[in-house]
Enzyme design. Structure first.
Site, PDB file in Angstrom:
ATOM      1  N   CYS A 172       0.837  -1.198   0.000  1.00  0.00           N
ATOM      2  CA  CYS A 172       0.000   0.000   0.000  1.00  0.00           C
ATOM      3  C   CYS A 172       0.882   1.261   0.000  1.00  0.00           C
ATOM      4  CB  CYS A 172      -0.975  -0.031   1.182  1.00  0.00           C
ATOM      5  SG  CYS A 172      -2.363   1.112   1.010  1.00  0.00           S
ATOM      6  N   HIS A 180      -3.757  -5.311   0.671  1.00  0.00           N
ATOM      7  CA  HIS A 180      -3.200  -5.732   1.966  1.00  0.00           C
ATOM      8  C   HIS A 180      -3.191  -7.256   2.062  1.00  0.00           C
ATOM      9  CE1 HIS A 180      -2.764  -1.853   4.055  1.00  0.00           C
ATOM     10  NE2 HIS A 180      -3.766  -1.469   3.272  1.00  0.00           N
ATOM     11  N   GLU A 224      -1.787  -9.003   4.268  1.00  0.00           N
ATOM     12  CA  GLU A 224      -1.682  -9.455   5.657  1.00  0.00           C
ATOM     13  C   GLU A 224      -3.038  -9.702   6.318  1.00  0.00           C
ATOM     14  OE1 GLU A 224      -1.370  -4.870   5.925  1.00  0.00           O
ATOM     15  OE2 GLU A 224      -1.047  -6.469   4.469  1.00  0.00           O
ATOM     16  N   SER A 252       0.156 -15.264  37.516  1.00  0.00           N
ATOM     17  CA  SER A 252      -1.221 -14.774  37.596  1.00  0.00           C
ATOM     18  C   SER A 252      -2.246 -15.840  37.247  1.00  0.00           C
ATOM     19  CB  SER A 252      -1.397 -13.585  36.647  1.00  0.00           C
ATOM     20  OG  SER A 252      -1.336 -14.022  35.295  1.00  0.00           O
ATOM     21  N   GLY A 253      -1.815 -16.880  36.547  1.00  0.00           N
ATOM     22  CA  GLY A 253      -2.764 -17.864  36.037  1.00  0.00           C
ATOM     23  C   GLY A 253      -3.158 -17.590  34.606  1.00  0.00           C
ATOM     24  N   GLY A 254      -2.769 -16.403  34.088  1.00  0.00           N
ATOM     25  CA  GLY A 254      -3.023 -16.087  32.693  1.00  0.00           C
ATOM     26  C   GLY A 254      -2.066 -16.847  31.782  1.00  0.00           C
ATOM     27  N   SER A 261       2.013 -15.464  31.780  1.00  0.00           N
ATOM     28  CA  SER A 261       2.846 -15.793  32.947  1.00  0.00           C
ATOM     29  C   SER A 261       2.945 -17.305  33.131  1.00  0.00           C
ATOM     30  CB  SER A 261       2.304 -15.122  34.216  1.00  0.00           C
ATOM     31  OG  SER A 261       1.090 -15.700  34.635  1.00  0.00           O
ATOM     32  N   SER A 262       1.885 -18.028  32.760  1.00  0.00           N
ATOM     33  CA  SER A 262       1.915 -19.493  32.898  1.00  0.00           C
ATOM     34  C   SER A 262       2.943 -20.114  31.960  1.00  0.00           C
ATOM     35  CB  SER A 262       0.529 -20.077  32.618  1.00  0.00           C
ATOM     36  OG  SER A 262      -0.417 -19.628  33.561  1.00  0.00           O
TER      37      SER A 262
END
EC number: 6.3.5.2
Length: 520
Positions: free
Chosen positions: A86, A176, A178, A230-232, A235-236
């Site tokens: 583009c 585009h 993508e 955190s359990g997310g 971080s897990s």
């Protein structure tokens, strides 16, 4: 594994397109490493980066405007393939003596790209029976093609939509590739990085893990590392990856702030402490967080309070681990891009981020961020490779402040308990009906307003819960998920009957924009 997986890399120069991160994700999906940098990256830095190829992104400006974003002219003399998308194609055309003018008719949306002449190897398989559906988003177009370039694609409204200079390995597309709306765009980007640039595709989950393990061991040595779990997803996966590298040198601190999902604390402990053998310190801090949040209803202030208290508690626990030298975080690549943009003024900080830049200067630990090169889909892929449970790896995004920003206004324990139960029923039903994996993000929101209802022969005056579910590819834009009426009715009935204190359930049908995905 050595750093070989970084030796073949693509440089993406960002001219401000909303789709630039999608370009990077498509390159990574081709198993090739890439980095995204501002368009004005210094030429010496580009040479030092030593890319196998360069992609110039789209952008909102016009190349003929005064002060329009540009690159150093010597960029095109580096001898590596360049793909302009583009604005990037228009910039390249103008650089080599072509002309770019406002289009008589702007193109936004679907168009059929028609093959012209003999498209080169970049377009292998892209055209089927001489055409290919593409996604357009431009108000200018190339009116005069520069010397040495050949037009290989056109649309009904734009006679120059794909160009190539095979001798200099330069390519440009007005559409585009993508975005998902260009069905064979992924193939075109794959062809560019693999065939045109000659990358072999070493960027795979297994290689990423091997490389990260080697780098963590080299970086940390025999030092101790602490990580806020955190359990997310982020971080897990960071915890599992670091534990793979250094084992018992890692200690995780899990702060239960009372703003987590139903039974989430127990699930985190079961996964990491019991199944993976990770050392986890669990801190019950619900009372401290609720006390700190009492009386505060401003969303941004709530985020700051939660973030600061988390750091304070984390610091208290980390001080008990006297020989720790490293702090690990689950920072991922979009966090890095967003924070860099905020610092340079090239992006707006819409909401304070709970992770990047949130640590006080007085914490004297060195930072370990093993995921900082990865997009979320890559993080999930290596999480599964590391053996984390599928539901943990593929669960929907959960904000750092937790339910604190899904309870509108002041946060109270009563509200959090109601929301936890309502949200658990909602998610359980989405799984049961086969919707969960089709939805990008789903959650319940507690509204601190009461409405009149009738239960049995009595009048009720209880709270309202809103349900949110969205579909999105990139979280920059999102549409609401069309949950079938019968499923809405079942979920609503269960919440009202099983969650004390709720007598009304509503479904959010707002898109982003104008609404954000989260309510706060």
């Amino acid at each position: 594994m050595s750093s070989d997986i970084h030796s073949e890399k693509i440089l993406i120069l960002d001219f401000g397109s909303q789709y630039t991160q999608l370009i990077a994700r498509r390159v990574r999906e081709a198993h090739v490493y890439c980095e995204l940098h501002p368009f004005d990256m210094d030429l010496a830095a580009i040479r030092a980066f030593a890319p196998r190829g360069i992609i110039l992104s789209g952008g909102p400006k016009s190349v003929y405007e005064e002060g329009a974003p540009a690159v150093e002219e010597a960029l095109f003399e580096l001898g590596v393939p360049v793909l302009g998308i583009c604005y990037g194609m228009q910039l390249m055309s103008r650089h080599f003596g072509g002309q770019v003018v406002p289009a008589g008719k702007r193109e936004f949306g679907h168009a059929d790209l028609l093959a012209v002449g003999t498209p080169g190897p970049l377009f292998d398989g892209f055209f089927v029976e001489g055409k290919s559906p593409v996604w357009m988003s431009h108000g200018d177009h190339v009116s005069l093609v520069p010397a040495g370039f050949q037009v290989v694609g056109e649309t009904a409204n734009a006679p120059v939509c794909a160009i190539q200079d095979l001798a200099r390995n330069l390519y440009g597309v007005q559409f585009h590739p993508e975005v998902n709306h260009t069905p064979r765009g992924e193939l075109l980007i794959d062809t560019f990085v693999r065939k045109i640039c000659g990358c072999s595709g070493q960027w795979t989950p297994g290689h990423i893990i091997d490389d990260a393990v080697s780098r963590i061991r080299a970086q940390v040595g025999n030092d101790r590392v602490i990580l806020g779990l955190s359990g997310g997803v982020d971080s897990s996966v960071a915890a599992a990856l670091i534990h793979r590298a250094i084992g018992d040198q890692l200690t995780c601190v899990f702060v239960d702030n009372g703003l987590l999902r139903l039974s989430e604390g127990d699930q985190v402990m079961a996964t990491f402490a019991e199944n993976l053998g990770v050392k986890v310190i669990r801190v019950d801090a619900e009372d401290r967080f609720l006390t700190a949040l009492a009386g505060e209803s401003d969303p941004e202030k709530k985020r700051k309070i939660i973030g600061k208290l988390f750091v304070d508690i984390f610091e208290e626990e980390s001080n008990k681990i006297t020989d720790a030298r490293w702090l690990a975080q689950g920072t991922i690549y979009p966090d890095v891009i967003e924070s860099a943009g905020a610092k340079t003024g090239k992006a707006h900080n819409i909401k304070s981020h709970h992770n990047v830049g949130g640590l006080p200067d007085y914490m004297k630990l060195k930072l370990l961020e093993p995921l900082r090169e990865l997009f979320k889909d890559e993080v999930r892929a290596i999480g599964e490779e590391l053996g984390l449970p599928h539901q943990m790896v593929w669960r929907h995004p959960f904000p750092g402040p937790g339910l604190g920003v899904r309870i509108l206004g002041e946060v109270k324990k009563e509200y959090a308990d109601i929301l936890r139960r309502a949200d658990a029923i909602y998610i359980e039903e989405l799984y049961a009906a086969g919707h969960y994996d089709k939805i990008s993000q789903a959650f319940a929101v507690f509204l601190p307003v009461k409405s009149v209802g009738v239960m049995g022969d009595g009048r009720t005056y209880e709270y309202v819960v809103a349900l949110r579910a969205v579909e999105t590819k990139d979280f920059m834009t999102a549409g609401w998920y069309p949950l079938p009426y019968e499923d809405m009715a079942r979920i609503s009935s269960r919440i009202i009957n099983e969650v004390k204190g709720v007598n009304r359930v509503v479904y959010d049908i707002s898109s982003k924009p104008p609404a954000t995905i989260e309510w706060e």
